[in-house]
Write an enzyme that holds these catalytic residues in place. Structure first.
Site, short mmCIF file in Angstrom:
data_model
loop_
_atom_site.label_atom_id
_atom_site.label_comp_id
_atom_site.label_asym_id
_atom_site.label_seq_id
_atom_site.Cartn_x
_atom_site.Cartn_y
_atom_site.Cartn_z
N ASN A 93 -75.56 55.75 -42.14
CA ASN A 93 -74.35 54.92 -42.22
C ASN A 93 -73.13 55.58 -41.58
O ASN A 93 -73.24 56.65 -40.97
CB ASN A 93 -74.09 54.48 -43.67
CG ASN A 93 -73.66 55.61 -44.58
OD1 ASN A 93 -73.26 56.67 -44.13
ND2 ASN A 93 -73.74 55.38 -45.87
N GLU B 256 -90.97 57.27 -50.81
CA GLU B 256 -90.10 56.77 -49.74
C GLU B 256 -90.95 56.20 -48.59
O GLU B 256 -91.86 56.87 -48.11
CB GLU B 256 -89.19 57.90 -49.23
CG GLU B 256 -88.41 57.59 -47.96
CD GLU B 256 -87.55 56.32 -48.02
OE1 GLU B 256 -86.90 56.08 -49.04
OE2 GLU B 256 -87.57 55.55 -47.03
N ALA B 257 -90.58 55.00 -48.16
CA ALA B 257 -91.32 54.36 -47.06
C ALA B 257 -91.08 55.07 -45.73
O ALA B 257 -91.97 55.16 -44.88
CB ALA B 257 -90.90 52.90 -46.95
N HIS C 106 -72.81 46.12 -46.31
CA HIS C 106 -72.66 46.42 -47.73
C HIS C 106 -73.38 45.43 -48.65
O HIS C 106 -72.84 45.07 -49.71
CB HIS C 106 -71.17 46.44 -48.10
CG HIS C 106 -70.41 47.56 -47.47
ND1 HIS C 106 -69.03 47.59 -47.39
CD2 HIS C 106 -70.82 48.71 -46.87
CE1 HIS C 106 -68.63 48.70 -46.77
NE2 HIS C 106 -69.70 49.39 -46.44
N ALA D 58 -79.31 56.70 -54.27
CA ALA D 58 -79.59 56.62 -55.72
C ALA D 58 -80.87 57.36 -56.06
O ALA D 58 -80.91 58.17 -57.00
CB ALA D 58 -79.68 55.16 -56.15
C1 LIG Z 1 -75.21 51.03 -40.67
C2 LIG Z 1 -74.63 51.21 -42.04
C3 LIG Z 1 -73.32 51.67 -42.18
C4 LIG Z 1 -72.78 51.84 -43.46
N1 LIG Z 1 -71.58 52.46 -43.59
C5 LIG Z 1 -71.17 52.87 -44.82
C6 LIG Z 1 -70.04 53.72 -44.96
O1 LIG Z 1 -69.43 54.15 -43.98
N2 LIG Z 1 -69.65 54.09 -46.21
C7 LIG Z 1 -70.31 53.64 -47.33
O2 LIG Z 1 -69.90 53.99 -48.44
N3 LIG Z 1 -71.40 52.83 -47.22
C8 LIG Z 1 -71.86 52.46 -45.99
N4 LIG Z 1 -73.00 51.72 -45.88
C9 LIG Z 1 -73.65 51.19 -47.09
C10 LIG Z 1 -74.42 52.24 -47.88
O3 LIG Z 1 -75.11 53.11 -47.02
C11 LIG Z 1 -75.40 51.57 -48.85
O4 LIG Z 1 -74.68 50.68 -49.69
C12 LIG Z 1 -76.11 52.59 -49.73
O5 LIG Z 1 -76.84 53.49 -48.96
C13 LIG Z 1 -77.06 51.87 -50.69
O6 LIG Z 1 -77.79 52.83 -51.39
P1 LIG Z 1 -79.12 52.47 -52.17
O7 LIG Z 1 -79.59 53.72 -52.82
O8 LIG Z 1 -78.87 51.31 -53.04
O9 LIG Z 1 -80.17 51.93 -51.09
P2 LIG Z 1 -80.57 52.34 -49.62
O10 LIG Z 1 -79.62 53.28 -49.02
O11 LIG Z 1 -80.83 51.05 -48.92
O12 LIG Z 1 -81.95 53.12 -49.79
C14 LIG Z 1 -83.13 52.50 -50.22
C15 LIG Z 1 -84.30 53.40 -49.85
O13 LIG Z 1 -85.48 52.85 -50.39
C16 LIG Z 1 -86.51 52.88 -49.41
N5 LIG Z 1 -87.44 51.78 -49.70
C17 LIG Z 1 -87.16 50.47 -49.61
N6 LIG Z 1 -88.25 49.74 -49.97
C18 LIG Z 1 -89.21 50.62 -50.28
C19 LIG Z 1 -90.54 50.47 -50.73
N7 LIG Z 1 -91.08 49.26 -50.94
N8 LIG Z 1 -91.27 51.58 -50.95
C20 LIG Z 1 -90.73 52.83 -50.74
N9 LIG Z 1 -89.46 53.02 -50.32
C21 LIG Z 1 -88.71 51.93 -50.10
C22 LIG Z 1 -85.76 52.71 -48.11
O14 LIG Z 1 -86.53 53.12 -47.00
C23 LIG Z 1 -84.52 53.53 -48.35
O15 LIG Z 1 -84.71 54.87 -48.01
C24 LIG Z 1 -73.55 51.48 -44.62
C25 LIG Z 1 -74.86 51.02 -44.47
C26 LIG Z 1 -75.41 50.88 -43.21
C27 LIG Z 1 -76.84 50.38 -43.07
#
Ligand SMILES: Cc1cc2nc3c(=O)[nH]c(=O)nc-3n(C[C@H](O)[C@H](O)[C@H](O)COP(=O)(O)OP(=O)(O)OC[C@H]3O[C@@H](n4cnc5c(N)ncnc54)[C@H](O)[C@@H]3O)c2cc1C
Length: 603
Positions: A120, A63-64, A533, A43
């Site tokens: 992932n 980004e952390a 998820h 996102a």
């Molecule tokens: C092992 C694994 C396998 C998966 N397999 C799949 C798949 O095959 N297909 C699929 O569709 N989905 C899969 N998912 C789920 C999917 O990756 C997540 O739902 C999606 O990435 C969520 O996106 P997001 O942007 O909400 O957050 P995230 O991807 O969690 O990203 C959040 C980011 O914010 C950063 N952050 C957090 N706190 C702070 C802070 N305080 N200060 C600065 N930075 C910070 C983190 O380091 C991270 O980079 C999987 C997830 C994992 C972990």
């Protein structure tokens, strides 16, 4: 010689914040950003790209974690599980789960540019159209399937695959930044799809169309034409985007809290991730915004540390309550999986790739040359989405079980390996859980990991549904043609084993008609794991009583603070979460651009 030509990295470390710039002295607060984005998951990457397009607004992405380009295992699809328990993973654990033999479950989360989309399993899936209709019906107006479908297409660059000429390409994007296609497939996975058909699950050419997801097929993946992972970072933070003068990307920097003044977000407090020390304050310009994109665990953690959350909880941990928002951190939902490894006859399993570096070398060379091959595979090759007819489930238009199949024995998140392994895995996922948990602060210390309580199986219908999923998985395994490639051993019981090998393979050897529901339930409680998820901890809704953000993704009662990530899902989707997150972020970018433009026009 390479270093002579290498350019300085466009990424900035935390220390960049204390470097005086031409216009500012070190003692002045920094106010040069119109948008501060916290978290470079999928996102955050979408927003950083779209909001810095055109050069109008100064954007800061925080980004952390570190640079994804330096992490080889994030690039090779087949090695995704090698990222777990490493520095690119937050390595969370849940509280002990009373309904799951008191186990604390491992919850990996990406801590690197691209977030979890860099570590992932690369499955590209929209979820079922009925999921988004359910969101809309529940009060998330503007987030129904018809509204999101254009953004799925806008984000996607689908490369057609010769083995999948039956896909209707009108439903797939071809000009977006995010590459998708199909990874390599193994013959035994084709047999899996045929066996699913043999027990009555129809073949479906594509899981990502308005017709819905029910059926069996090979899963689409986010790989580029060279067979490399296409993540939020590789798709949206390309070198030309990182070179934009109005985009600053800070890595190794953690946001501790959002600063609020008179009910408005005015900036953020940032700290050095490695040293847990030096704190810097960065303010947004008048008219700007702070956007949290830190994911399902860290977004509610930051809100709570900022004084936004349930008043009683904030008082208990000693954080001053600046906005009583009872739903922050609540409604946590997740999918559970129960891997069933099954022995195969020789020549059918890819376990050897993990067990023998020598035998995997030709595949590695092939991948490095961009010639495709086995390492472009993500393991989770094929799936069958189905309903196991639980009448109590919320929206009947969507499947309640997904049964994924992989040509490897997948044990303990891919970490456990043994020389006797030669198998595949059939893996039912619980798609529409009714159990809900929460994320809470352990203390007001921003460095302490929060409490993660998924509350798995607190609703008994979830366990019953997964038991049905296990039965269906065993029936697929016993159906031809797949059964002809398996090495099934008679007389085994899943809950009785004399060594690790039997513990791993006994369920796969079992006949479902010989097992009682209580025996399967016992095995599920001992073996189920997250399928990664988690979502819904800052859900979209109508008011602070039922949600955290409104339909414009603004935090209820707080000005200039939005949330854009998986935590805003009103309810978990019956599929995979990355594609919906990216579609939400694409739409959010337009919402935010409009808000900034309107505010400027007023001033
Ligand atoms: C092992 C694994 C396998 C998966 N397999 C799949 C798949 O095959 N297909 C699929 O569709 N989905 C899969 N998912 C789920 C999917 O990756 C997540 O739902 C999606 O990435 C969520 O996106 P997001 O942007 O909400 O957050 P995230 O991807 O969690 O990203 C959040 C980011 O914010 C950063 N952050 C957090 N706190 C702070 C802070 N305080 N200060 C600065 N930075 C910070 C983190 O380091 C991270 O980079 C999987 C997830 C994992 C972990």
């Amino acid at each position: 010689m390479g270093f002579l030509f290498s350019k300085p990295s466009p990424l900035k470390p935390f220390s960049y914040l204390s470097t005086p710039t031409a216009s500012q002295s070190q003692t002045q607060p920094r106010e040069q950003y119109d948008i501060i984005l916290i978290g470079a998951g999928p996102a955050g990457c979408v927003l950083a790209n779209r909001l810095s397009e055109g050069g109008k607004w100064n954007v800061l992405l925080v980004e952390a974690g570190g640079d994804n380009e330096k992490e080889t295992f994030t690039k090779i699809p087949a090695t995704w599980a090698r990222n777990l328990w490493t520095g690119v993973d937050w390595q969370y654990y849940t509280t002990p789960q009373p309904n799951m033999s008191n186990r604390s479950l491992f919850w990996p989360r990406g801590k690197v540019l691209g977030g979890s989309s860099s570590i992932n399993a690369l499955i590209y899936h929209h979820g079922a159209p009925a999921d988004f209709e359910d969101w809309q019906r529940g009060g998330a107006e503007g987030w129904g399937y018809e509204e999101l479908a254009p953004y799925f297409k806008k984000s996607e660059h689908h490369t057609p695959h010769t083995a999948h000429s039956d896909i209707d390409l009108t439903h797939r994007g071809s000009t977006g930044p995010w590459h998708t296609s199909f990874s390599s497939s193994t013959p035994i996975m084709t047999s899996y799809i045929s066996s699913a058909q043999a027990i009555g699950i129809p073949y479906i050419p594509d899981f990502n169309t308005p017709q819905g997801t029910t059926g069996a097929a090979q899963l689409s993946t986010f790989v580029d034409p060279k067979g490399h992972r296409s993540s939020g970072a590789t798709a949206y933070l390309t070198p030309d985007v990182l070179a934009r003068e109005n985009l600053t990307v800070l890595t190794g920097t953690r946001c501790l809290r959002v600063l609020l003044r008179s009910g408005r977000a005015v900036g953020v407090e940032l700290a050095n991730e490695a040293e847990h020390s030096a704190v810097q304050t960065v303010y947004v310009r008048e008219g700007g915004e702070v956007v949290l994109c830190a994911g399902a665990i860290n977004t509610p953690q930051i809100l709570l540390l900022s004084g936004l959350g349930p008043r009683k909880h904030l008082e208990d941990v000693g954080v001053e309550c600046l906005g009583d928002l009872p739903q922050v951190g609540r409604n946590l939902q997740d999918h559970l999986q129960t891997c069933i490894p099954i022995r195969t006859k020789p020549g059918h399993s890819l376990d050897y790739l993990q067990l023998s570096p020598l035998r995997s070398l030709p595949s590695l060379v092939r991948w490095m040359l961009g010639w495709g091959g086995l390492l472009t595979g993500n393991g989770a090759e094929a799936a069958a989405f189905c309903r196991v007819d639980d009448p109590s489930n919320a929206h009947p238009g969507a499947p309640d079980i997904e049964i994924v199949a992989a040509p490897v024995s997948f044990v303990n998140h891919g970490r456990f390996k043994a020389p006797w392994m030669r198998g595949i895995t059939i893996d039912p996922y619980l798609l529409q859980p009714r159990s809900k948990g929460w994320v809470e602060l352990r203390s007001k210390d921003p460095w302490e990991y929060p409490i993660i309580e998924p509350n798995y199986f607190s609703d008994p219908s979830d366990l019953q549904c997964l038991v049905r999923g296990v039965r269906l998985s065993l029936r697929i395994a016993r159906a031809p043609p797949l059964v002809n490639s398996l090495d099934l051993r008679p007389g085994k019981h899943p809950n009785v084993y004399k060594d690790r090998e039997e513990e791993v393979y006994n369920m796969g050897d079992s006949r479902e008609e010989e097992l009682g529901d209580d025996e399967i339930a016992e095995w599920v409680r001992k073996n189920a794991e997250t399928i990664y998820h988690p979502c819904c901890t800052a859900r979209i809704g109508k008011s602070a009583e039922d949600s955290v953000v409104d339909t414009q993704l603004r935090v209820h009662g707080v000005d200039r603070l939005r949330i854009v990530d998986v935590s805003v899902f009103p309810r978990i989707v019956s599929g995979h979460t990355t594609a919906p997150v990216i579609a939400i972020a694409e739409k959010a970018a337009e919402i935010i651009r409009l808000a900034l433009t309107e505010r400027e026009a007023k001033d």
